[in-house]
Every structure is written in structure tokens, then in C-alpha cells.
Write a protein that holds these residues in place. Structure first.
Motif, PDB file in Angstrom:
ATOM      1  N   VAL A  66       0.863  -1.173   0.000  1.00 26.83           N
ATOM      2  CA  VAL A  66       0.000   0.000   0.000  1.00 26.83           C
ATOM      3  C   VAL A  66       0.904   1.228   0.000  1.00 26.83           C
ATOM      4  CG1 VAL A  66      -1.725   1.331   1.268  1.00 26.83           C
ATOM      5  CG2 VAL A  66      -1.863  -1.173   1.222  1.00 26.83           C
ATOM      6  N   ALA A  67       0.740   2.100  -1.001  1.00 26.83           N
ATOM      7  CA  ALA A  67       1.496   3.350  -1.033  1.00 26.83           C
ATOM      8  C   ALA A  67       0.731   4.405  -0.246  1.00 26.83           C
ATOM      9  CB  ALA A  67       1.709   3.811  -2.466  1.00 26.83           C
ATOM     10  N   ILE A  68       1.432   5.104   0.638  1.00 24.92           N
ATOM     11  CA  ILE A  68       0.826   6.147   1.467  1.00 24.92           C
ATOM     12  C   ILE A  68       1.472   7.471   1.097  1.00 24.92           C
ATOM     13  CG2 ILE A  68       0.479   6.967   3.828  1.00 24.92           C
ATOM     14  CD1 ILE A  68       0.534   4.020   4.726  1.00 24.92           C
ATOM     15  N   TYR A  69       0.645   8.389   0.608  1.00 27.64           N
ATOM     16  CA  TYR A  69       1.119   9.688   0.099  1.00 27.64           C
ATOM     17  C   TYR A  69       0.282  10.751   0.785  1.00 27.64           C
ATOM     18  CZ  TYR A  69       2.563  13.000  -3.657  1.00 27.64           C
ATOM     19  OH  TYR A  69       3.075  14.049  -4.383  1.00 27.64           O
ATOM     20  N   LEU A  70       0.649  11.054   2.023  1.00 28.30           N
ATOM     21  CA  LEU A  70      -0.179  11.876   2.897  1.00 28.30           C
ATOM     22  C   LEU A  70       0.633  12.973   3.572  1.00 28.30           C
ATOM     23  CD1 LEU A  70      -2.326   9.088   4.595  1.00 28.30           C
ATOM     24  CD2 LEU A  70      -3.269  11.027   3.345  1.00 28.30           C
ATOM     25  N   PRO A  71      -0.027  14.075   3.943  1.00 27.23           N
ATOM     26  CA  PRO A  71       0.650  15.109   4.734  1.00 27.23           C
ATOM     27  C   PRO A  71       0.700  14.690   6.203  1.00 27.23           C
ATOM     28  CG  PRO A  71      -1.615  15.745   4.331  1.00 27.23           C
ATOM     29  CD  PRO A  71      -1.402  14.442   3.603  1.00 27.23           C
ATOM     30  N   MET A  72       1.152  15.592   7.037  1.00 30.63           N
ATOM     31  CA  MET A  72       1.283  15.304   8.471  1.00 30.63           C
ATOM     32  C   MET A  72      -0.073  15.457   9.167  1.00 30.63           C
ATOM     33  SD  MET A  72       4.249  14.326   9.624  1.00 30.63           S
ATOM     34  CE  MET A  72       4.524  15.019  11.246  1.00 30.63           C
ATOM     35  N   PRO A  83       2.222  -1.241  -5.457  1.00 30.09           N
ATOM     36  CA  PRO A  83       1.117  -1.249  -4.494  1.00 30.09           C
ATOM     37  C   PRO A  83      -0.218  -1.525  -5.176  1.00 30.09           C
ATOM     38  CG  PRO A  83       1.688   0.997  -5.053  1.00 30.09           C
ATOM     39  CD  PRO A  83       2.708   0.123  -5.734  1.00 30.09           C
ATOM     40  N   ARG A  84      -1.122  -2.144  -4.436  1.00 31.40           N
ATOM     41  CA  ARG A  84      -2.473  -2.371  -4.934  1.00 31.40           C
ATOM     42  C   ARG A  84      -3.344  -1.140  -4.699  1.00 31.40           C
ATOM     43  NH1 ARG A  84      -5.759  -7.903  -3.969  1.00 31.40           N
ATOM     44  NH2 ARG A  84      -4.500  -8.376  -5.816  1.00 31.40           N
ATOM     45  N   VAL A  85      -3.071  -0.426  -3.606  1.00 33.22           N
ATOM     46  CA  VAL A  85      -3.870   0.741  -3.209  1.00 33.22           C
ATOM     47  C   VAL A  85      -2.935   1.899  -2.892  1.00 33.22           C
ATOM     48  CG1 VAL A  85      -5.379   1.661  -1.387  1.00 33.22           C
ATOM     49  CG2 VAL A  85      -5.841  -0.589  -2.362  1.00 33.22           C
ATOM     50  N   ILE A  86      -3.359   3.106  -3.230  1.00 32.95           N
ATOM     51  CA  ILE A  86      -2.685   4.327  -2.789  1.00 32.95           C
ATOM     52  C   ILE A  86      -3.620   5.047  -1.832  1.00 32.95           C
ATOM     53  CG2 ILE A  86      -1.746   6.567  -3.476  1.00 32.95           C
ATOM     54  CD1 ILE A  86      -1.115   5.397  -6.202  1.00 32.95           C
ATOM     55  N   VAL A  87      -3.108   5.440  -0.678  1.00 28.33           N
ATOM     56  CA  VAL A  87      -3.881   6.218   0.297  1.00 28.33           C
ATOM     57  C   VAL A  87      -3.323   7.632   0.285  1.00 28.33           C
ATOM     58  CG1 VAL A  87      -4.645   6.420   2.683  1.00 28.33           C
ATOM     59  CG2 VAL A  87      -4.226   4.161   1.697  1.00 28.33           C
ATOM     60  N   THR A  88      -4.185   8.601   0.053  1.00 27.50           N
ATOM     61  CA  THR A  88      -3.703   9.967  -0.105  1.00 27.50           C
ATOM     62  C   THR A  88      -4.700  10.969   0.457  1.00 27.50           C
ATOM     63  OG1 THR A  88      -2.729  11.514  -1.694  1.00 27.50           O
ATOM     64  CG2 THR A  88      -4.685  10.303  -2.411  1.00 27.50           C
ATOM     65  N   SER A  89      -4.389  12.237   0.224  1.00 39.26           N
ATOM     66  CA  SER A  89      -5.219  13.358   0.662  1.00 39.26           C
ATOM     67  C   SER A  89      -5.349  14.316  -0.513  1.00 39.26           C
ATOM     68  CB  SER A  89      -4.555  14.059   1.852  1.00 39.26           C
ATOM     69  OG  SER A  89      -5.096  15.334   2.077  1.00 39.26           O
TER      70      SER A  89
END
Length: 657
Positions: free
Chosen positions: A118-124, A163-169
Motif C-alpha cells: 500500500v502506497a501512502i502519500y499523505l501530509p502530516m 502497491p495495490r492501493v494508494i492512500v492519499t489526501s
């Protein structure tokens, strides 16, 4: 400091080296196991080593469930403070567990299973912590990419980890601007499938695949009011489903933690390479959990119920280890801060956080301290706050020069502790272990090797050098638990990148020396050593001398091409707020300082004054890029750069000389 303090550390260190299995199996009792390991080190595939090969556990369960079961459910686990939006929120251990278990259900609903990435592309924001722990809960491998990285860099990491899923904002916030993430993700995915309707930018480091071969199936988006962009606006683009975070939560059910092998990967974190494919550092589950739990008590002296604030970002290794996993594995409270040391709103931001959350241990970078020093050299802002809860400030990430150390140490009631480690090791290599016994501080040194690390200094042929002689810092194999067991791209690249230069050792890539008391001095990267007329000079030594000038806030020394001497040392400096000095006078005084401290062999005479030094978002000075610009070479703007406009200012300053 009493001799017994040093002896206690020496005894622990000796035990870790002479009986590593016994030492680390004992430390393994600091975490809860589904099946406790009976074996420490598996050396059957040396030089590839694995720790606790028969152990079974879940890291998320150790970080959350066990503390709720132990009666700490009402204690604050995570305190979120955004200087960018003014919003604040706390999560108790029970509340954070609920959020994590539910989002683990979201991932499960989107096809993520044990071993998937899972790729995580998030701010703080809290979602970053929740997403990381949710991955660990179901045995998925997270790959956090620093929020705001350019599309090409994101694409390279996606293509490598698949990754299968990217989690982002919808985006992140910087002082005076916002960064929209969704167009960056769309562009990155378009690069991978060669979709020319979105982008013409396809680099050599990206292998174009068909849309059917794209690993990403879903992008989960947490919208922010301050940044435009929703999942609905992007749904279907580049052949991918874009889903709303809240809508996905409404359909999910909480899931229980999944048992994983201690040797199973917990995450992949990419080093910020500037050419080719960045190296994906693999972190295993069991060794990492044990090492962090041990370090929280023995290095940082943080116990359950204490408050630790690591002023970093979850996109870096420091954020992984000491914003997310370390404090929660210890049952402590961790602070998640979205802001800067200065300018959000002022140079008192750090001290406000300490007072407001009763912080016991603050972990930051020397560059943050130097930024405060530059703006508020007399620490006027510090006097506005009660920081009496602070037990220590730990600094890492860049070399802590003695001038900055003395400035901070004089102003605070608590110790200022330097320590040294790397993305690859995941936790400290050299440190002052305040939980074992605090050691005497030697300014300029991060103190002694941590138990488990067999540190040596060798010359170019791998021969150990004498005490006080600078050389290559290496670590004897096997590395202790928590250090990288391999790279995501495979064992072969791991061996060629780290284990080949000095057989039997891991090459840190840093230079330094050890004094008569065993204290380590890390002087900089080995490629930062400059050669002036045959004399090898450490840039760290030169920077140390320049930093003693009362007008200097920050300094970077690089070696630039010289027709006669091969290289010559050039200094780039920023001045403290309010400092005013004639350039010729400054040059004369700095030349005298270097001559007095290092000697005439340095032949130092080039000084450039800048408003800001080029840095990465984690605070590291971009010395290689500076050197390329100064020598007129072609250079690539690093993906990790904080502000690319600083490079233009550097070129203009050099052209004006």
C-alpha cells in the motif's frame, strides 16, 4: 559523571557483542508475541541475516491492542497539532485502535491482503498514522512517500513496490501555499502506463506498461477543506478507481490483527536517490519492533505514559520510527505536528508544543535548531513558555556543530543530545543512552556505539586506522535487529550497495574517527571529503571552524574544481537575523578562523553569503547539487528539495562574484 555510569554502558555493550542471541532474545520480551522466538539470529544465508526467525507477532497489535488490554485505553496515544490550520485533536489508545481497525477493514474491502503493498502519500495528518498502522494490522507492507514528491519520483516508487492501493489526501499545506496531491498521483500513474493525454514526461527510469499491468487498483482520498480536489472529480482517470475516505469507512467493519512472521516485511522506505531507481529499504516486523521498544527505554528514557514529540515527517525514517511505531510500542503519547520550527507563526512554535503537551523528550534535527537560532538568537520566544517538562532534546539528521550545541545547551535546563543513524539502520548507531546511564557529553560527538553495533573506522583498503585518524565508518556484520535485512529490489543489490566495499562490514558511507575514550565523531559523507593539493580535508571540520563566527547562522562547505590544486574549499553561509557585516571583513575573519583551526593547508578563501541554503525537506543540505552548480556541471533538481528557487539564488550569487 561517575565511572560506574560508563562501566554500565560498557557492560551492556560488551554483552550485546559477545552474546548477541542472549541479549536480543532478552530484549524481545519487551513486545508481545503470538509465538515467542526461541532463536535469535539466523545466519544461514550470510551475509544476509534474519532476526527471530521462529517468532510470530503483529506490530499494530503491539502498538495499540495490548495497551488497551492493559488498562491504558483512556490515555492519549496521539496528539495532533496543525499550525497550518489551527486544528488540534487527540486520540486515546482506544480511539486510535478503533480508527485503525476500521481503516484496516477499508483496505481489506479494497482487496488488500497480507503481503500486498500500500502506497501512502499523505501530509502530516492523523490519517498517515492510521493508514500505516492499518497496513501493519493486516500484514500489508506500506510504502510511505513524502507528500508532495514530484510525479516522476512517485511513479518510480510505485513501479518498484507495485502497491495495490494508494492512500492519499487532497493535498498538503506549506506556509503561504498548498500542494494539490491528486494531479500529481494522476500524472505519476499516467507516466507508468504512457498515457500521453495526461503527460508527455516519461523518463528513462520508468518502464511503461499497459493499463492492465498497472498494479494500482484504487486510490483512497481523504479530502481537506484547505486544499481542493475530491475522489469524485478523479474517479475513473487513468483507468483507476478513486474512492472517498469517509465513504469507504462507512462501508467497513473493524478487523482483528493478523499474525505475521517476525521476518515478514513491515514496510519499504525509499532512500532519496538522485539518479536511477531509489533503494527500497526493507524493514522487518519482529526485529524492528524489538529494536524500537529497546531504544525507547534505553536510549530516550521514555516509558509508558510519557510524552515524546518527534519534529519530523512520517515520510522519513525518523517519522516511521519515532512518530509512529516507537512511542506507541512503548505505550507513550506521540505528538504529530504539522508546521515548521519558524514562521508558523514564529520561532516559539517548538516551545509552545512542549508546554502545551507536557513533552518529556523532543527529537528534532540540527537544521531546525539552527533555523530558530538564526531568527531568534537570544531565544526571546523561549522565555514565553514553560518547558520544564523537557528531560532531553535529541538531535539527528545532520551533524550537530559545537557552536549550535553550546548555544542550545546554555539556554535550556535539560541536556542536548546528539545521535547518529541512517534510513538503513532504522534507529541509532551511536548515541548517549540515557535509559542505561547518561554518559558525559562531548560536543561534536554523538557519543558511543549503541549496543549491537560493532563500529570500526577503516582506510580505503579496509584496514582499521589508529585512534583519532579519520577514515570510513563501517559496521561489522551482522547488524543488530531493526536494521535493514535487504533491499526491496533484492539481496544482490543490497550486497553490492552496502556489503562489497569492505567485506565483512556494512559501509555507512560516512567518514569520521574515534577518540581515545571510544567516542565517535561523524564528519560527513565520504564523498564530502575534499582533496586540496593532495591533502584530504573533511568539510565537517571546515564547517566547524566557520560556525564559531558570531554572525554565522548556518554554513555548508563544498569542494569546487581548481585548475592548480584539484579542488578548493568554498564556504556558503547564512547570517543570523539582524547581523550586519561587510563582506570583505567577513571573508577575512572566516579565513583567519579556518587558518587558526584547520591550518593554512585548507587554502580557504571563497565565501558566498546566501539568504538560505539549499536543503531537502528533512533538513539535509544539498552539498552535491551545490558543488555541481559551482563547477558549472549539469545537475538534476533533487526530488527531496524544499524550495527549488534557492538554487536560482545560489547561481545568481555565484555569478555576481
Amino acid at each position: 559523571m561517575a565511572d560506574t555510569d560508563v562501566r554500565r554502558h560498557a557492560d551492556e555493550y560488551r554483552r550485546s557483542i559477545e552474546s548477541p542471541d542472549e541479549f536480543w532474545l532478552e530484549a524481545a520480551a519487551l513486545v508481545d508475541w503470538r509465538h515467542a522466538p526461541e532463536r535469535g539470529l539466523d545466519d544461514g544465508a550470510a551475509p544476509i541475516y534474519r532476526w527471530f526467525p521462529d517468532g510470530i507477532l503483529n506490530v499494530s497489535e503491539n502498538a495499540l491492542d495490548r495497551w488497551v488490554a492493559a488498562g491504558r485505553g483512556d490515555q492519549v496515544a496521539l496528539a495532533y497539532d496543525s499550525a497550518m490550520t489551527g486544528s488540534k485533536r487527540t486520540f486515546t489508545y482506544s480511539e486510535l485502535l478503533h480508527e485503525v481497525a476500521l481503516f484496516a477493514g477499508v483496505l481489506r474491502n479494497n482487496g488488500v491482503e497480507k503481503g500486498d503493498r500500500v502506497a501512502i502519500y499523505l501530509p502530516m495528518t492523523p490519517e498517515a498514522v492510521i493508514a500505516m498502522l492499518a497496513c501493519a494490522r493486516i500484514g500489508a507492507v506500506h510504502s510511505v512517500v513524502f507528500g508532495g514528491f514530484a510525479a516522476n519520483e512517485l511513479a518510480v516508487r510505485i513501479q518498484d513496490s507495485r502497491p495495490r492501493v494508494i492512500v492519499t489526501s487532497s493535498g498538503g499545506l506549506e506556509p503561504g501555499r498548498s500542494v494539490e496531491y491528486l494531479p500529481i498521483i494522476e500524472k505519476a500513474l499516467a507516466m507508468i502506463i504512457g498515457d500521453r493525454s495526461v503527460t508527455d514526461a516519461v523518463t528513462q527510469s520508468i518502464r511503461v506498461v499497459s493499463a492492465d499491468e498497472l498494479s494500482v487498483e484504487t486510490v483512497i482520498v481523504r479530502s481537506r477543506e484547505a486544499v481542493p480536489g475530491t475522489a469524485a472529480e478523479f474517479d475513473g482517470r487513468v483507468g483507476v478507481r478513486w474512492a472517498d475516505w469517509d465513504e469507504e469507512l462507512a462501508k467497513a467493519e473493524a478487523v482483528e490483527p493478523v499474525a505475521v512472521e517476525a521476518t515478514d516485511p513491515l514496510y519499504v522506505l525509499y532512500t532519496s536517490g538522485t539518479t536511477g531507481t531509489p533503494k527500497g529499504v526493507v524493514r522487518d516486523s519482529g526485529g524492528y519492533a524489538v529494536a524500537l521498544a529497546w531504544s525507547m527505554k534505553n536510549i530516550y528514557n521514555v516509558d509508558a505514559g510519557d510524552v515524546m514529540w518527534t519534529a519530523s515527517d512520517v515520510g522519513w525514517v525518523v517519522g516511521h520510527s519515532y512518530i509512529v511505531y516507537g512511542p506507541l510500542l512503548a505505550g507513550a503519547t506521540t505528538v504529530l505536528y504539522e508546521g515548521k520550527p519558524i514562521g508558523t507563526p514564529d520561532a516559539g512554535a517548538f516551545w509552545r508544543i512542549v508546554e502545551e503537551y507536557d513533552v518529556k523528550v523532543l527529537f528534532s534535527a540540527p537544521t531546525a535548531v539552527r533555523a530558530i537560532r538564526r531568527v531568534d538568537p537570544d531565544l526571546i520566544e523561549l522565555a514565553r513558555y514553560d518547558t520544564s517538562t523537557l528531560d532531553a532534546i535529541f538531535l539527528a539528521g545532520e551533524r550537530l556543530d559545537t557552536e549550535t550545541y553550546h548555544w542550545m545547551d546554555k539556554a535550556l535546563h535539560c541536556p542536548v543530545i546528539d545521535h547518529w543513524w541512517q534510513t538503513e539502520t532504522g534507529w541509532a548507531i551511536v548515541a548517549n543512552p540515557r535509559g542505561i546511564e547518561p554518559l558525559p557529553v562531548k560536543p561534536g560527538s554523538p557519543s558511543l556505539p549503541v549496543p549491537g553495533y560493532r563500529l570500526a573506522v577503516v582506510d580505503g583498503k579496509g584496514r582499521q586506522v589508529e585512534t583519532g585518524v579519520e577514515g570510513n565508518i563501517v559496521l561489522g556484520l551482522p547488524l543488530p535487529p531493526g536494521s535493514l535485512p535487504t533491499l526491496w529490489s533484492g539481496d544482490e543489490r543490497y550486497v553490492s550497495s552496502y556489503l562489497t566495499a569492505f567485506p565483512g562490514y556494512y559501509a555507512t558511507g560516512d567518514s569520521g574517527y574515534v577518540d581515545d575514550d571510544g567516542y565517535v565523531y561523524v564528519m560527513g559523507r565520504t564523498d564530502d571529503v575534499i582533496n586540496v593539493a593532495g591533502h584530504r580535508l573533511s568539510t565537517g571540520t571546515l564547517e566547524e571552524a566557520i560556525n564559531h563566527h558570531p554572525a554565522i547562522a548556518e554554513v555548508a562547505v563544498i569542494g569546487i574544481h581548481d585548475e592548480l590544486k584539484g579542488q578548493r574549499a568554498a564556504g556558503f553561509v547564512t547570517l543570523k537575523h539582524g547581523a550586519s557585516i561587510d563582506h570583505d571583513v567577513l571573508v577575512k575573519e572566516l579565513v583567519a578562523l579556518v587558518r587558526e583551526t584547520v591550518g593554512p593547508v585548507a587554502a580557504f578563501r571563497d565565501v558566498t553569503v546566501l539568504e538560505r541554503l539549499p536543503k531537502t525537506r528533512s533538513g539535509k543540505i544539498l552539498r552535491k547539487t551545490m558543488r555541481q552548480i559551482a563547477d558549472g556541471e549539469t545537475y538534476k533538481v533533487p526530488a527531496t528539495i524544499e524550495d527549488p528557487t534557492v538554487l536560482e539564488a545560489l547561481k545568481a550569487a555565484l555569478a555576481a562574484q
